[in-house]
Motif scaffolding. Structure first.
Motif, mmCIF file in Angstrom:
data_model
loop_
_atom_site.group_PDB
_atom_site.id
_atom_site.type_symbol
_atom_site.label_atom_id
_atom_site.label_comp_id
_atom_site.label_asym_id
_atom_site.label_seq_id
_atom_site.Cartn_x
_atom_site.Cartn_y
_atom_site.Cartn_z
ATOM 1 N N ILE A 161 3.126 6.687 -11.050
ATOM 2 C CA ILE A 161 3.469 7.693 -10.614
ATOM 3 C C ILE A 161 3.086 7.423 -8.736
ATOM 4 O O ILE A 161 3.664 9.298 -8.102
ATOM 5 N N ASP A 162 3.210 6.449 -8.790
ATOM 6 C CA ASP A 162 3.575 6.472 -7.067
ATOM 7 C C ASP A 162 3.766 4.929 -6.078
ATOM 8 O O ASP A 162 3.071 4.159 -6.749
ATOM 9 N N LYS A 163 3.948 4.897 -5.424
ATOM 10 C CA LYS A 163 4.581 3.688 -4.599
ATOM 11 C C LYS A 163 4.506 3.904 -3.467
ATOM 12 O O LYS A 163 5.249 4.838 -2.694
ATOM 13 N N LYS A 164 3.551 2.793 -2.423
ATOM 14 C CA LYS A 164 3.936 3.196 -0.769
ATOM 15 C C LYS A 164 3.523 2.113 0.153
ATOM 16 O O LYS A 164 2.486 1.274 -0.832
ATOM 17 N N GLU A 165 4.520 1.502 1.015
ATOM 18 C CA GLU A 165 3.822 0.554 0.853
ATOM 19 C C GLU A 165 2.472 0.540 2.525
ATOM 20 O O GLU A 165 3.255 1.729 2.966
ATOM 21 N N ILE A 166 1.569 0.359 2.548
ATOM 22 C CA ILE A 166 0.516 0.335 3.426
ATOM 23 C C ILE A 166 -0.065 -0.523 3.829
ATOM 24 O O ILE A 166 -0.773 -0.050 5.242
ATOM 25 N N ALA A 167 1.034 -1.705 4.079
ATOM 26 C CA ALA A 167 0.480 -2.293 5.315
ATOM 27 C C ALA A 167 1.977 -2.907 5.022
ATOM 28 O O ALA A 167 2.514 -3.349 4.160
ATOM 29 N N THR A 168 1.974 -3.789 6.738
ATOM 30 C CA THR A 168 3.014 -4.997 6.358
ATOM 31 C C THR A 168 3.790 -5.776 5.376
ATOM 32 O O THR A 168 1.925 -6.789 5.193
ATOM 33 N N GLY A 169 4.075 -5.906 4.976
ATOM 34 C CA GLY A 169 4.285 -6.638 2.920
ATOM 35 C C GLY A 169 3.032 -6.147 1.940
ATOM 36 O O GLY A 169 3.139 -6.843 1.378
ATOM 37 N N THR A 170 2.231 -4.909 2.030
ATOM 38 C CA THR A 170 1.456 -4.861 0.926
ATOM 39 C C THR A 170 1.780 -3.244 0.704
ATOM 40 O O THR A 170 1.625 -2.560 0.947
ATOM 41 N N LEU A 171 1.680 -3.439 -0.954
ATOM 42 C CA LEU A 171 2.264 -2.423 -1.804
ATOM 43 C C LEU A 171 0.661 -1.915 -2.595
ATOM 44 O O LEU A 171 0.740 -2.597 -3.327
ATOM 45 N N GLN A 172 0.653 -0.634 -2.665
ATOM 46 C CA GLN A 172 0.368 0.855 -3.172
ATOM 47 C C GLN A 172 0.907 0.523 -4.304
ATOM 48 O O GLN A 172 2.016 1.631 -4.165
ATOM 49 N N VAL A 173 0.066 0.808 -5.518
ATOM 50 C CA VAL A 173 0.154 1.206 -7.059
ATOM 51 C C VAL A 173 -0.160 2.037 -7.546
ATOM 52 O O VAL A 173 -0.933 1.498 -7.850
ATOM 53 N N THR A 174 -0.366 3.553 -7.881
ATOM 54 C CA THR A 174 -0.812 4.215 -8.388
ATOM 55 C C THR A 174 0.070 4.682 -9.931
ATOM 56 O O THR A 174 1.058 4.907 -10.237
ATOM 57 N N THR A 214 -9.511 -5.444 -1.635
ATOM 58 C CA THR A 214 -9.070 -3.997 -2.753
ATOM 59 C C THR A 214 -10.414 -2.977 -3.829
ATOM 60 O O THR A 214 -10.763 -2.503 -3.767
ATOM 61 N N PRO A 215 -11.303 -4.739 -3.941
ATOM 62 C CA PRO A 215 -12.740 -3.761 -4.509
ATOM 63 C C PRO A 215 -13.275 -2.971 -3.732
ATOM 64 O O PRO A 215 -14.235 -2.198 -4.704
ATOM 65 N N TYR A 216 -13.196 -3.708 -2.607
ATOM 66 C CA TYR A 216 -14.863 -2.708 -1.538
ATOM 67 C C TYR A 216 -14.477 -1.529 -1.208
ATOM 68 O O TYR A 216 -14.502 -0.355 -1.495
ATOM 69 N N MET A 217 -12.540 -0.607 -1.918
ATOM 70 C CA MET A 217 -12.255 0.231 -1.523
ATOM 71 C C MET A 217 -12.733 1.318 -2.591
ATOM 72 O O MET A 217 -13.643 2.417 -1.960
ATOM 73 N N SER A 218 -13.019 0.468 -4.209
ATOM 74 C CA SER A 218 -13.581 1.675 -4.883
ATOM 75 C C SER A 218 -15.219 1.659 -4.565
ATOM 76 O O SER A 218 -15.583 2.426 -4.916
ATOM 77 N N MET A 219 -15.454 0.392 -4.479
ATOM 78 C CA MET A 219 -16.944 0.553 -4.818
ATOM 79 C C MET A 219 -16.936 1.345 -2.602
ATOM 80 O O MET A 219 -18.095 2.688 -3.077
ATOM 81 N N LEU A 220 -16.558 1.267 -1.749
ATOM 82 C CA LEU A 220 -17.071 2.360 -0.534
ATOM 83 C C LEU A 220 -17.010 3.977 -1.187
ATOM 84 O O LEU A 220 -17.784 4.602 -1.016
ATOM 85 N N SER A 279 -1.973 -5.386 11.897
ATOM 86 C CA SER A 279 -0.658 -4.592 10.807
ATOM 87 C C SER A 279 -0.223 -5.406 9.431
ATOM 88 O O SER A 279 0.273 -3.991 8.698
ATOM 89 N N SER A 280 -0.470 -6.393 9.160
ATOM 90 C CA SER A 280 -0.717 -6.260 7.346
ATOM 91 C C SER A 280 -2.543 -6.304 7.723
ATOM 92 O O SER A 280 -2.865 -6.590 6.258
ATOM 93 N N SER A 281 -2.645 -5.126 8.122
ATOM 94 C CA SER A 281 -4.300 -5.008 7.600
ATOM 95 C C SER A 281 -4.171 -3.410 6.375
ATOM 96 O O SER A 281 -4.232 -3.086 7.726
ATOM 97 N N ALA A 282 -4.154 -3.587 6.092
ATOM 98 C CA ALA A 282 -4.345 -2.265 4.387
ATOM 99 C C ALA A 282 -5.799 -1.422 4.480
ATOM 100 O O ALA A 282 -6.905 -2.182 4.766
ATOM 101 N N TYR A 283 -5.290 -0.093 4.879
ATOM 102 C CA TYR A 283 -6.655 0.488 4.681
ATOM 103 C C TYR A 283 -7.674 0.668 5.531
ATOM 104 O O TYR A 283 -8.048 1.195 5.938
ATOM 105 N N LEU A 284 -7.035 0.272 7.280
ATOM 106 C CA LEU A 284 -7.945 0.403 8.342
ATOM 107 C C LEU A 284 -7.957 1.772 8.835
ATOM 108 O O LEU A 284 -9.675 2.103 9.078
ATOM 109 N N GLN A 285 -7.250 3.049 8.358
ATOM 110 C CA GLN A 285 -7.453 4.893 8.307
ATOM 111 C C GLN A 285 -8.771 5.072 7.917
ATOM 112 O O GLN A 285 -9.366 5.758 7.754
ATOM 113 N N GLU A 286 -8.739 4.375 6.383
ATOM 114 C CA GLU A 286 -9.717 4.738 5.496
ATOM 115 C C GLU A 286 -11.078 4.804 5.404
ATOM 116 O O GLU A 286 -12.119 5.022 5.628
#
Ligand SMILES: Cc1cc2nc3c(=O)[nH]c(=O)nc-3n(C[C@H](O)[C@H](O)[C@H](O)COP(=O)(O)OP(=O)(O)OC[C@H]3O[C@@H](n4cnc5c(N)ncnc54)[C@H](O)[C@@H]3O)c2cc1C
Length: 251
Positions: A23-36, A135-141, A163-170
């Motif tokens: 239902i959703d796809k986006k590149e969230i950091a360089t070379g890193t894809l998030q898919v829902t 990834t698993p820490y995002m769910s836990m947090l 640039s290749s670090s995902a979820y810095l803003q979150e």
């Protein structure tokens, strides 16, 4: 302790298999894809667990099959969806995941794993993530924040560069939102980064965590990183009972 985890893993198989849809796809950091994915049936899981994703009619062949396991990024309170994040690679699986459109069908399940928050909230938790191991820490947090759980958490997040670090803003949002959450970022190959640059070794651990065995340590990432950090923790004097690991085999 580690043996006990395997027993629990067998018992916590929560979801067998079911259809899902991108239902959703986006590149969230360089070379890193998030898919829902939206799941076709209701299910439950524990923050930190992983899911098998099987691609249906993938555009690229993969000799290692069209199935991989991924830690779930969303909180268990976000019902009916499964979000994953992954590094894009040349494997048939990853090329297909990148190309499959929103609306494409997949198979989800099973969900499993014992890399979850401890029942005891008294001991401070040290989360150590190498790159995509976040990834698993995002769910836990998310789960801890939403439910105002009293865990005291310090996340050490190691990447090559920002640039290749995902979820810095979150993570910055969690830091602003949760008084019991501390964030230590280290970029080991980023000339523009003015913060911490060291790799995680015994000296790093002893400096940031002087009350060594007051904490429970969790380590996630590619196997070489997990092995090196586990060795550093033991060298620093951390008891093996206080260490839990999740190896992202395949990296
Ligand atoms: C519990 C768990 C959670 C995971 N969570 C995530 C996640 O959140 N995000 C993410 O990106 N990845 C995660 N992974 C890793 C993921 O399942 C893939 O293995 C990884 O993404 C690499 O896939 P690939 O298609 O790029 O590489 P592949 O082509 O699958 O593998 C690359 C290379 O690694 C070798 N390899 C692969 N798997 C193994 C293995 N099990 N043992 C030995 N060699 C192997 C292959 O032979 C190949 O040479 C997780 C793995 C585990 C075990």
């Amino acid at each position: 302790m580690i043996a006990l985890y395997h027993i629990i893993a067998q018992k916590s198989r929560i979801l067998s298999r079911m259809k899902g849809k991108i239902i959703d796809k986006k590149e969230i950091a360089t070379g890193t894809l998030q898919v829902t994915f939206a799941a076709a049936e209701p299910f439950t899981f524990k923050a930190g667990q992983y899911v098998f994703v099987t691609l249906i009619n993938p555009p690229y062949f993969d000799e290692r099959s069209s199935k991989r396991h991924f830690s779930i990024v969303n909180s268990p309170d976000e019902k009916g969806i499964i979000t994953i994040a992954t590094r894009l690679r040349d494997s048939g699986f990853k090329k297909s995941l990148k190309e499959l459109p929103v609306g494409a069908e997949v198979e989800l399940g099973s969900i499993s794993g014992s890399f979850v928050l401890p029942d005891d909230t008294a001991k401070p938790l040290v989360f150590i993530a190498g790159g995509i191991g976040i990834t698993p820490y995002m769910s836990m947090l998310k789960y801890a924040a939403e439910n105002k759980l009293p865990y005291r958490i310090t996340l050490v997040y190691s990447n090559r560069d920002s640039s290749s670090s995902a979820y810095l803003q979150e993570l910055a949002n969690f830091k602003a939102q949760m008084s019991n959450f501390k964030l230590i970022l280290t970029m080991t190959e980023d000339p523009d980064w003015s913060g911490e640059k060291r790799k995680i070794d015994a000296g790093f651990i002893k400096e940031y965590f002087p009350d060594l065995n007051e904490n429970l340590y969790f380590v996630v990432g590619p196997p070489p990183m997990v092995e090196a950090v586990q060795k550093a923790l033991l060298e620093a004097g951390v008891d093996i009972e206080n260490i839990s690991i999740e190896n992202f085999t395949g990296y």
